[in-house]
Design a protein around this motif. Structure first.
Motif, PDB file in Angstrom:
ATOM      1  N   LEU A 278      51.437  14.652   3.476  1.00 15.96           N
ATOM      2  CA  LEU A 278      51.887  15.695   3.278  1.00 15.96           C
ATOM      3  C   LEU A 278      52.337  15.660   1.576  1.00 15.96           C
ATOM      4  N   LEU A 279      52.567  17.343   1.036  1.00 16.42           N
ATOM      5  CA  LEU A 279      53.240  16.903  -0.060  1.00 16.42           C
ATOM      6  C   LEU A 279      53.924  17.642  -0.086  1.00 16.42           C
ATOM      7  N   ALA A 280      54.826  16.880  -1.257  1.00 14.44           N
ATOM      8  CA  ALA A 280      56.500  17.180  -0.936  1.00 14.44           C
ATOM      9  C   ALA A 280      56.839  17.767  -2.918  1.00 14.44           C
ATOM     10  N   TYR A 281      57.471  19.557  -2.474  1.00 13.16           N
ATOM     11  CA  TYR A 281      57.285  20.218  -2.825  1.00 13.16           C
ATOM     12  C   TYR A 281      58.830  20.398  -3.857  1.00 13.16           C
ATOM     13  N   ASN A 282      59.208  20.532  -5.080  1.00  9.46           N
ATOM     14  CA  ASN A 282      59.753  20.223  -5.768  1.00  9.46           C
ATOM     15  C   ASN A 282      60.114  22.183  -6.164  1.00  9.46           C
ATOM     16  N   ASP A 283      61.033  22.699  -5.542  1.00 10.58           N
ATOM     17  CA  ASP A 283      61.275  24.474  -5.752  1.00 10.58           C
ATOM     18  C   ASP A 283      61.988  24.343  -6.637  1.00 10.58           C
ATOM     19  N   PHE A 307      61.544  20.861  -1.347  1.00 13.12           N
ATOM     20  CA  PHE A 307      62.126  20.238  -0.672  1.00 13.12           C
ATOM     21  C   PHE A 307      63.367  20.714  -2.520  1.00 13.12           C
ATOM     22  N   THR A 308      64.922  21.000  -2.133  1.00 12.02           N
ATOM     23  CA  THR A 308      65.633  21.243  -3.211  1.00 12.02           C
ATOM     24  C   THR A 308      66.510  20.200  -3.579  1.00 12.02           C
ATOM     25  N   GLU A 309      67.326  20.770  -4.902  1.00 16.13           N
ATOM     26  CA  GLU A 309      68.044  19.538  -5.564  1.00 16.13           C
ATOM     27  C   GLU A 309      69.376  19.682  -4.979  1.00 16.13           C
TER      28      GLU A 309
END
Length: 333
Positions: A278-283, A307-309
């Motif tokens: 998968l690709l984990a993407y920081n929104d 994902f978000t911070e």
């Protein structure tokens, strides 16, 4: 204006933080100072730690979080005069550290360091688990006057080789919660039973999350993952995935600097690799390069998990992490 959606900040110096009291920063959310009602006044750099101390402290604490929304990016947050006032009135200040939230550390320093300071990175236990990062950190402590590859122009050190997003590690959150509870008890010994009861409940919730991650790990097949930033790497590791993204790419995205063309090409090739799950993407931090990687992953049929911070609106930490785990399980199914 930067070509990036977000960028790393220049931290406020103590003088700059004091000077901000004469300014009104339009468009910045700000913590609201509270009246003294007998509770422990706490300021957290982000809602992640604000939620944690609220859970542990219950009615015995009054908490203000400097960053309260997933729409705000901690990397580019500009502190306000109201933030400075809130920190100056706090009895307990919680920051992430590790170069993640230097604005909060600057506010604490400008306030005269009168409050108890909890630095999550230092209490996480993860530095001790990372010998390379620990060695780098020790070198920084004894060689401040030397040039350093991981010192940014904001004057705050990022620990080379260390992932500062420690709240994505359940084991780290256990240690951080235990330390915060100790500090709450030191500030209000009469509420020790309340704090310890809340801590026990919180640790039980973390055990449930760990079990959920372990179940997912049984089916992950020791596969790799691509990431646009290392924000969720601890969680990916908890479900049995390993980060295969070149550090040249993720470091450039984190620092808001130009991505080396070779690193971008390597990531684009990576998302087409069958070994990548998968690709984990920081929104919350995106750029033309990360968007290009996301588009390539979609075209290749690779699941993209966002994902978000910071906490989504209306969610607490446990709910947030459980939702993240559900998303990973679905992507790996």
């Amino acid at each position: 204006m930067s070509r990036f959606t977000t960028s790393r900040p220049r931290a406020l110096t103590a003088g700059a933080v004091l000077a901000v009291s004469a300014l009104t920063l339009a468009g910045c959310a700000a913590a609201t100072p509270v009246e003294d009602d007998g509770t422990i006044t706490v300021v957290a750099s982000t809602i992640v730690y604000g939620d944690l101390v609220s859970t542990l402290g219950g009615d015995a604490v009054t908490v203000a979080s400097l960053i309260e929304s997933a729409a705000q990016d901690p990397h580019s947050y500009e502190a306000s005069a109201r933030d400075q006032l809130a920190v100056s009135e706090a009895e307990l200040v919680i920051v992430n550290g590790g170069g993640y939230d230097p604005f909060a550390e600057a506010l604490y320093e400008a306030a005269g360091e009168g409050a108890i300071l909890v630095t999550a990175v230092d209490e996480s236990g993860l530095l001790e688990d990372d010998d390379h990062a620990e060695d780098e950190h020790a070198e920084d402590d004894h060689a401040e006057d030397e040039a350093d590859d991981h010192t940014t122009d904001d004057g705050h050190d990022h620990i080379e080789g260390f992932n500062e997003h420690v709240w994505y590690s359940f084991h780290a959150m256990e240690h951080i919660a235990e330390h915060i509870t100790e500090e709450l008890i030191s500030l209000s010994p009469d509420d020790a039973d309340l704090f310890n009861t809340n801590l026990d409940s919180y640790l039980s919730d973390l055990e449930v999350l760990e079990a959920q991650a372990d179940t997912i790990a049984e089916t992950s097949g020791d596969r790799g993952a691509a990431v646009t930033e290392p924000v969720a790497v601890y969680l990916l590791e908890a479900v049995g995935l390993h980060n295969d993204t070149p550090t040249d790419f993720t470091e450039a995205i984190e620092e808001g600097s130009d991505v080396p063309p070779s690193a971008l090409l390597e990531v684009l090739a990576l998302v087409e690799d069958d070994h990548i799950a998968l690709l984990a993407y920081n929104d919350q931090t995106s750029s033309p390069e990360t968007e290009r990687v996301r588009e390539a992953a979609v075209e290749a049929g690779l699941p993209v998990v966002s994902f978000t911070e910071t906490l989504p609106e209306g969610s607490d930490y446990v709910e947030w992490m459980s939702s993240n785990l559900d998303a990973l399980a679905e992507a790996l199914a």
